[in-house]
Structure formats: structure tokens, C-alpha cells
Scaffold this motif. Sequence first.
Motif, mmCIF file in Angstrom:
data_model
loop_
_atom_site.group_PDB
_atom_site.id
_atom_site.type_symbol
_atom_site.label_atom_id
_atom_site.label_comp_id
_atom_site.label_asym_id
_atom_site.label_seq_id
_atom_site.Cartn_x
_atom_site.Cartn_y
_atom_site.Cartn_z
ATOM 1 N N UNK A 83 -0.286 29.279 61.711
ATOM 2 C CA UNK A 83 0.325 30.248 62.613
ATOM 3 C C UNK A 83 1.023 31.379 61.866
ATOM 4 N N UNK A 84 1.319 31.166 60.599
ATOM 5 C CA UNK A 84 1.957 32.214 59.807
ATOM 6 C C UNK A 84 1.105 33.480 59.777
ATOM 7 N N UNK A 85 -0.205 33.311 60.039
ATOM 8 C CA UNK A 85 -1.095 34.470 60.084
ATOM 9 C C UNK A 85 -0.664 35.448 61.166
ATOM 10 N N UNK A 86 -0.013 34.946 62.216
ATOM 11 C CA UNK A 86 0.437 35.820 63.295
ATOM 12 C C UNK A 86 1.564 36.737 62.851
ATOM 13 N N UNK A 87 2.439 36.223 61.994
ATOM 14 C CA UNK A 87 3.593 37.026 61.594
ATOM 15 C C UNK A 87 3.186 38.259 60.794
ATOM 16 N N UNK A 88 2.058 38.174 60.089
ATOM 17 C CA UNK A 88 1.609 39.309 59.302
ATOM 18 C C UNK A 88 0.366 39.984 59.830
ATOM 19 N N UNK A 89 -0.026 39.661 61.062
ATOM 20 C CA UNK A 89 -1.262 40.214 61.630
ATOM 21 C C UNK A 89 -1.134 41.719 61.848
ATOM 22 N N UNK A 90 -2.223 42.425 61.612
ATOM 23 C CA UNK A 90 -2.252 43.876 61.826
ATOM 24 C C UNK A 90 -2.478 44.217 63.291
ATOM 25 N N UNK A 91 -3.337 43.449 63.965
ATOM 26 C CA UNK A 91 -3.715 43.741 65.353
ATOM 27 C C UNK A 91 -3.858 42.430 66.114
ATOM 28 N N UNK A 92 -3.143 42.312 67.227
ATOM 29 C CA UNK A 92 -3.149 41.086 68.023
ATOM 30 C C UNK A 92 -3.442 41.421 69.482
ATOM 31 N N UNK A 93 -4.294 40.615 70.101
ATOM 32 C CA UNK A 93 -4.509 40.691 71.543
ATOM 33 C C UNK A 93 -3.725 39.555 72.188
ATOM 34 N N UNK B 203 7.196 44.386 72.580
ATOM 35 C CA UNK B 203 7.695 45.664 72.069
ATOM 36 C C UNK B 203 8.348 45.475 70.701
ATOM 37 N N UNK B 204 9.077 44.383 70.535
ATOM 38 C CA UNK B 204 9.692 44.085 69.230
ATOM 39 C C UNK B 204 8.619 43.949 68.160
ATOM 40 N N UNK B 205 7.552 43.260 68.491
ATOM 41 C CA UNK B 205 6.458 43.092 67.531
ATOM 42 C C UNK B 205 5.783 44.433 67.256
ATOM 43 N N UNK B 206 5.583 45.230 68.306
ATOM 44 C CA UNK B 206 4.957 46.533 68.127
ATOM 45 C C UNK B 206 5.818 47.444 67.262
ATOM 46 N N UNK B 207 7.115 47.440 67.500
ATOM 47 C CA UNK B 207 8.009 48.300 66.735
ATOM 48 C C UNK B 207 8.172 47.840 65.286
ATOM 49 N N UNK B 208 7.751 46.602 65.023
ATOM 50 C CA UNK B 208 7.776 46.088 63.647
ATOM 51 C C UNK B 208 6.500 46.447 62.896
ATOM 52 N N UNK B 209 5.546 47.111 63.595
ATOM 53 C CA UNK B 209 4.355 47.596 62.920
ATOM 54 C C UNK B 209 3.048 46.938 63.294
ATOM 55 N N UNK B 210 3.072 45.944 64.190
ATOM 56 C CA UNK B 210 1.838 45.269 64.605
ATOM 57 C C UNK B 210 1.259 45.952 65.839
ATOM 58 N N UNK B 211 -0.035 46.202 65.810
ATOM 59 C CA UNK B 211 -0.705 46.783 66.975
ATOM 60 C C UNK B 211 -0.939 45.688 68.015
ATOM 61 N N UNK B 212 -0.558 45.965 69.252
ATOM 62 C CA UNK B 212 -0.633 44.981 70.337
ATOM 63 C C UNK B 212 -1.493 45.514 71.469
ATOM 64 N N UNK B 213 -2.405 44.677 71.927
ATOM 65 C CA UNK B 213 -3.118 44.934 73.185
ATOM 66 C C UNK B 213 -2.745 43.809 74.138
ATOM 67 N N UNK B 214 -2.294 44.169 75.319
ATOM 68 C CA UNK B 214 -1.914 43.171 76.318
ATOM 69 C C UNK B 214 -2.986 43.098 77.397
ATOM 70 N N UNK B 215 -3.605 41.941 77.534
ATOM 71 C CA UNK B 215 -4.536 41.697 78.634
ATOM 72 C C UNK B 215 -3.736 40.977 79.713
ATOM 73 N N UNK B 216 -3.515 41.645 80.810
ATOM 74 C CA UNK B 216 -2.597 41.127 81.824
ATOM 75 C C UNK B 216 -3.282 40.864 83.152
ATOM 76 N N UNK B 217 -3.196 39.631 83.598
ATOM 77 C CA UNK B 217 -3.563 39.295 84.969
ATOM 78 C C UNK B 217 -2.397 39.687 85.863
#
Length: 383
Positions: free
Chosen positions: A17-27, A55-69
Amino acid sequence: MTSNAVVVPGAAGAPSRAALSGARRIVVKVGSSSLTSIRGGIAEEALTDLADALAHKRNAGTEIILVSSGAIAAGLAPLGLDKRPRDLATQQAAASVGQGLLMARYTHAFGAHGVTVSQVLLTADDFMRRSQHTNAFRALDRLLNLGVVPVVNENDTVATHEIRFGDNDRLAALVAHLVRADALVLLSDVDSLYDGPPSHGAKRIAHVTGPRDLEGVSIGSTGKAGVGTGGMVTKVEAASIAAGSGIHALVTSTANAAAALAGEDVGTWFSVNGARKPIRLLWLAHLASVQGTLVLDDGAVRAVRDRHTSLLPAGISAVHGDFEAGDAVEMVGTDGTVIARGLVNYGAAELPQMLGRSTRELGKTLGRGYDREVVHVDDLVLV
């Protein structure tokens, strides 16, 4: 690792799971049951908490895409509906009302952190056609480059029964593949996958390295709120699709979103167990609506399965179903075992006269256009 977690064989040494903390782009995908209820519409606190974490993750530099139902569920109360409608027309009406309400809440919640959001509505058709999924990638990639958090949903207002994803979990897996994400996080009202009903003392499954790890596991269906369409089954399917195509995946609860994005030991982690595939073939393998069946003789089975060749009419012994050129069909052996899926070049009415004959012979007797493969190898995926 928590003391009551099931650790599957082979998990040691696998990317964690540590891969998540340094991920460049997460869905990140969130379900209706986490954001809405039939009585109260949108759950403001839950949506705000999720937006805070993302937003905290995004502001830390990770690109986020939110798929929302949640669009259909959000539209129920304004329309005076007391339960999720079953007919497509009313679902579309509810989605049309609810999508705007949902986006207004996201705009406000993310805006509090200086993060801009955008709305992106997709249908399965956008993954079937190369020009459309190329354009979808360009738009999403540019939004991310501009610092925006795209909020993706299925376009329920216009999607038909035939081309619907059916749930946003699989949509999220395809979006993760489309945008070349490093990881997929699937959020719901359940904190992890368990090896049985949690109420009966089941243990958490902490790590899944492949399909064999889930053999014999009883997986639940819809969530507690009764407003979603998926449940744990579709989340496991989506996580497996992602992991099988080169993307790590995590299944956990919306309440654990911040902890999950920080790489903490929550939920069920699905390690990569396959290479990335063309998105069209991923759609064909997991989402295409199969319209018919082609029965292959033993030679054709070996050619398609072992040598990865196109399917020729000479190797087909029977045709079942009512389909047109361009539809998805299954290819099975004489014993009924499914070998592959593919997009057929001929309709069901044309094929019987072609069976068992070479393309050269067909070209001479039936004319040009009948000397092609029935299913080209580029439009074929083994299953």
C-alpha cells in the motif's frame, strides 16, 4: 498487519500500500451508499470528508480522478421517489436532476481547498471506439495537467441498456487504465473484503495476489443503503480487472479514504498480476454485451488459443445467436468451453454458407468482402 487479517500465500515482498503514498496518478471511485440515502439525498458530511481527503492528496502533488456514483440516488428525493426506480426512463430522469446537485456539492467542497473540479460523463461507447477513447484520454489528461480533479460518472441520462457499464466500479477500472493511473482505490461502506460474513466472525483479507486467493470466498452484494447497483462483487471484479492489467487496486471504506491514500494498512490490496492491455480489448473481455456464439473445431481452438491467430470460416462448425457485423461474440470449443471473445466481421445470417470453407474459395464464389477473417486477431481477446 492487523492480527485478524488473512495474509495470502505469496504476498511477502509484493508491492504494498505504500505505493499509494507516492503515486503520481490515482483513480478513486466512491459508491452511492457512501454519499447518499433515499431519505436524505446527498450526505453532506460524508461528501465533505471525502473531498477533504482527496483535496489534501491533490494539493500534495498527486493527480486525482474521482469516479463518483450518486447521481440517480441524489435525484430521488427532489422527484418525490421513495426508492431507486427500475425502469430506464425514470433512472435517466433521476440522474438528470441528481447529477447537477452532486456536482454543486463537489464544487463547493473541493473549492474550500482551492481545488477546481470538472464534470466528465462517459458511456461504454467511449471505450469501444478508438477516436472516442483517444479524445477522452486527451481531455482527462489535460484537466489533470491543469490541476483539476475530474469527477467522472456514467452518462446515465443517455446510456441505453445495451451499452451501460451497469456499475461505476468497472467504469473506474477502465478509467484507471485509460489515464494510465498508478493505482485504483474503490470506496464503499465496507472497510475490507472478508473471507465470509463479517457478522459471523470472518477475517479480513489483507492482500490478494491473484484469482486463486479468492477461491471459496463468499462475497456480498449490494450495500446497506440500498441505493447502489454494485456491492462487493463488482468491487472485487473491478479490482481484479485493474490488477490483471497492470494497476494496483485497493478496496476499502469511504471512512478510510485518507488512511488509504496515505498508504496505511487498511482494506484489501490487490497486487498487479498482469500487463497493461489495449483498452478496447479490456472492454471486450469484461464489458462487451455478447450477442452470439461461434463453435470452433479443435484445429481452430488451437490456432486461436495457442497460436493467437485470427478466426477463419474454415474453423467454425456452428453459429448460434442473432448478431450483426461488428457485434461481440464468444468463441467456444466443441465441449462448450469459452475460448475467446471478439468482434465479428459478418452477421449471423451470412455465416452459415461460409462454414468450413477457405477464404480463397469464398472470395471466388461469393465475391470480394467474403475473403476476410471472421474475427481478426486485433479484435479478439482470450478469456
